[in-house]
Design an enzyme around this catalytic site. Structure first.
Site, mmCIF file in Angstrom:
data_model
loop_
_atom_site.group_PDB
_atom_site.id
_atom_site.type_symbol
_atom_site.label_atom_id
_atom_site.label_comp_id
_atom_site.label_asym_id
_atom_site.label_seq_id
_atom_site.Cartn_x
_atom_site.Cartn_y
_atom_site.Cartn_z
ATOM 1 C CG HIS A 11 5.640 -18.467 -37.858
ATOM 2 N ND1 HIS A 11 7.036 -18.982 -38.064
ATOM 3 C CD2 HIS A 11 4.766 -19.418 -37.464
ATOM 4 C CE1 HIS A 11 7.001 -19.933 -37.449
ATOM 5 N NE2 HIS A 11 5.691 -20.402 -37.060
ATOM 6 C CD GLU B 62 8.818 -13.836 -38.983
ATOM 7 O OE1 GLU B 62 7.773 -14.198 -37.983
ATOM 8 O OE2 GLU B 62 9.803 -14.390 -38.475
ATOM 9 C CB CYS C 258 11.548 -20.256 -38.663
ATOM 10 S SG CYS C 258 9.948 -19.984 -39.600
ATOM 11 C CB CYS D 242 9.592 -16.506 -41.575
ATOM 12 S SG CYS D 242 7.895 -17.007 -40.703
#
Length: 156
Positions: free
Chosen positions: A56, A58, A86, A89
């Site tokens: 992801h 992040e 999410c 993260c």
């Protein structure tokens, strides 16, 4: 928490990274990590390209920032991301001790900073990240909506 002009400027950089993700058919999410006004980490969503469910935006941005600092703790850092993080993260941010999170669009399906659950204020956890939400939310949300609309049209 009020947004600052610098929050908007940094979110625009994250939006540029989200566009890069969209150009490679990844969900358009971009993230940057900033300390003392300097960008030290950048990330675009890349789970498809990297065959990595943890890729992801992040996570990628935090990995780069940690390498720059030579430390897995990102104390006094702010993470800017175009979509509400999410649970994965958000958990990584807490372990890294991110001081502040600034995000654009809320995520009513998987958002872990208030939309579905709020890991950032969970009293049982030992670190709490300051959260500023809704920075350039309309732009961030429109980019995601456009991406998924195009994806649905391509399936037809």
């Amino acid at each position: 928490m009020l947004m600052s002009a610098s929050d908007v400027d940094f979110m625009r950089l994250a939006l540029d990274l989200a566009r890069e993700a969209a150009n490679t058919n990844e969900v358009p999410v971009g993230a940057i990590v900033v300390t003392n006004g300097v960008v030290i980490g950048r990330g675009s969503n890349a789970p498809i390209a990297l065959h990595d469910p943890t890729a992801h935006a992040e996570i990628i941005a935090m990995r780069e920032a940690a390498a720059v600092l030579g430390n897995y703790r990102l104390v006094d850092c702010t993470l800017y991301v175009t979509l509400e993080p999410c649970a994965m993260c958000s958990g990584a941010m807490q372990h890294a001790r991110i001081k502040k999170l600034v995000y654009g669009a809320s995520d009513p399906k998987t958002g872990a900073c208030g939309s579905v659950i709020n890991l950032m204020t969970e009293p049982k956890l030992n670190h709490h990240t300051e959260v500023v939400d809704g920075v350039l939310a309309q732009e961030c949300g429109e980019m995601l909506s456009h991406f998924f609309k195009q994806r649905r049209l391509m399936r037809k």
